[in-house]
Motif scaffolding. Structure first.
Motif, short mmCIF file in Angstrom:
data_model
loop_
_atom_site.label_atom_id
_atom_site.label_comp_id
_atom_site.label_asym_id
_atom_site.label_seq_id
_atom_site.Cartn_x
_atom_site.Cartn_y
_atom_site.Cartn_z
N MET A 146 0.64 8.57 -1.10
CA MET A 146 1.89 7.98 -1.17
C MET A 146 0.86 6.77 -0.89
SD MET A 146 5.04 9.01 0.56
CE MET A 146 5.11 9.73 1.86
N GLU A 147 0.43 6.80 0.79
CA GLU A 147 -0.96 5.46 0.49
C GLU A 147 -1.33 5.37 0.03
OE1 GLU A 147 0.36 3.57 3.24
OE2 GLU A 147 1.78 4.49 3.71
N TYR A 148 -2.23 6.33 -0.85
CA TYR A 148 -3.24 5.85 -2.29
C TYR A 148 -3.21 5.78 -3.31
CZ TYR A 148 -6.66 7.29 -5.58
OH TYR A 148 -7.07 7.36 -6.69
N ASP A 149 -1.17 5.68 -3.58
CA ASP A 149 -0.62 4.72 -4.33
C ASP A 149 -0.14 3.50 -4.75
OD1 ASP A 149 -0.84 7.67 -6.07
OD2 ASP A 149 1.75 8.18 -5.14
N LYS A 150 -0.28 3.57 -2.94
CA LYS A 150 0.33 1.71 -2.85
C LYS A 150 -1.34 0.89 -2.57
CE LYS A 150 4.39 2.82 -0.35
NZ LYS A 150 4.99 3.33 1.21
N ARG A 177 -3.72 1.45 -0.33
CA ARG A 177 -4.09 0.93 0.87
C ARG A 177 -4.97 1.87 1.31
NH1 ARG A 177 2.50 1.02 3.05
NH2 ARG A 177 3.02 -1.11 2.17
N THR A 197 1.89 12.06 2.85
CA THR A 197 1.24 10.44 3.22
C THR A 197 0.22 9.92 2.72
OG1 THR A 197 3.04 11.09 5.37
CG2 THR A 197 0.58 8.75 4.81
#
Length: 66
Positions: free
Chosen positions: A59-63, A65, A56
Protein backbone atom coordinates in the motif's frame (compact mmCIF):
# COMPACT_ATOMS: atom_id res chain seq x y z
CA UNK A 1 12.66 -28.48 -14.54
CA UNK A 2 10.22 -25.90 -13.22
CA UNK A 3 9.55 -26.00 -9.50
CA UNK A 4 5.92 -26.41 -8.48
CA UNK A 5 4.95 -24.09 -5.64
CA UNK A 6 2.21 -24.59 -3.11
CA UNK A 7 1.22 -21.02 -2.40
CA UNK A 8 -1.38 -20.24 0.21
CA UNK A 9 -4.31 -17.96 -0.59
CA UNK A 10 -2.25 -15.05 0.74
CA UNK A 11 0.77 -16.24 -1.25
CA UNK A 12 -1.20 -16.27 -4.49
CA UNK A 13 -2.58 -12.81 -3.70
CA UNK A 14 0.93 -11.53 -3.02
CA UNK A 15 2.28 -13.09 -6.21
CA UNK A 16 -0.43 -11.35 -8.27
CA UNK A 17 0.18 -8.03 -6.50
CA UNK A 18 3.91 -8.27 -7.16
CA UNK A 19 3.26 -9.01 -10.83
CA UNK A 20 0.91 -6.01 -11.08
CA UNK A 21 3.69 -3.78 -9.77
CA UNK A 22 6.46 -5.53 -11.70
CA UNK A 23 8.25 -6.27 -8.41
CA UNK A 24 10.22 -9.34 -7.41
CA UNK A 25 10.30 -10.96 -4.00
CA UNK A 26 13.86 -9.64 -3.60
CA UNK A 27 12.74 -6.10 -4.40
CA UNK A 28 9.90 -6.38 -1.89
CA UNK A 29 12.43 -7.68 0.61
CA UNK A 30 14.60 -4.61 0.06
CA UNK A 31 11.59 -2.33 0.54
CA UNK A 32 10.47 -4.00 3.76
CA UNK A 33 13.73 -5.12 5.32
CA UNK A 34 12.37 -8.67 5.44
CA UNK A 35 14.67 -11.34 4.03
CA UNK A 36 13.48 -12.64 0.66
CA UNK A 37 13.58 -16.20 2.00
CA UNK A 38 11.12 -15.18 4.71
CA UNK A 39 8.84 -13.69 2.04
CA UNK A 40 8.97 -16.99 0.19
CA UNK A 41 8.12 -18.81 3.43
CA UNK A 42 5.17 -16.47 3.98
CA UNK A 43 3.90 -17.20 0.47
CA UNK A 44 3.97 -20.95 1.08
CA UNK A 45 2.45 -20.78 4.56
CA UNK A 46 5.60 -21.71 6.45
CA UNK A 47 5.66 -18.30 8.13
CA UNK A 48 2.63 -16.10 8.72
CA UNK A 49 4.17 -13.47 10.97
CA UNK A 50 4.82 -10.87 8.25
CA UNK A 51 1.58 -10.90 6.23
CA UNK A 52 0.36 -7.55 7.57
CA UNK A 53 3.77 -5.94 7.05
CA UNK A 54 3.84 -7.06 3.43
CA UNK A 55 0.30 -5.79 2.78
CA UNK A 56 1.19 -2.43 4.32
CA UNK A 57 4.41 -2.19 2.31
CA UNK A 58 2.51 -2.70 -0.94
CA UNK A 59 0.00 0.00 0.00
CA UNK A 60 2.86 2.37 0.85
CA UNK A 61 4.58 1.48 -2.42
CA UNK A 62 1.41 2.40 -4.31
CA UNK A 63 1.33 5.76 -2.54
CA UNK A 64 4.99 6.35 -3.44
CA UNK A 65 6.08 6.39 0.18
CA UNK A 66 8.48 3.47 -0.05
Amino acid sequence: MKRISNYTKFGMWLKVELLKRNLTQRELAALTGINYRVISAVMTGQNKSHEDTLKTALMEYDKGRV
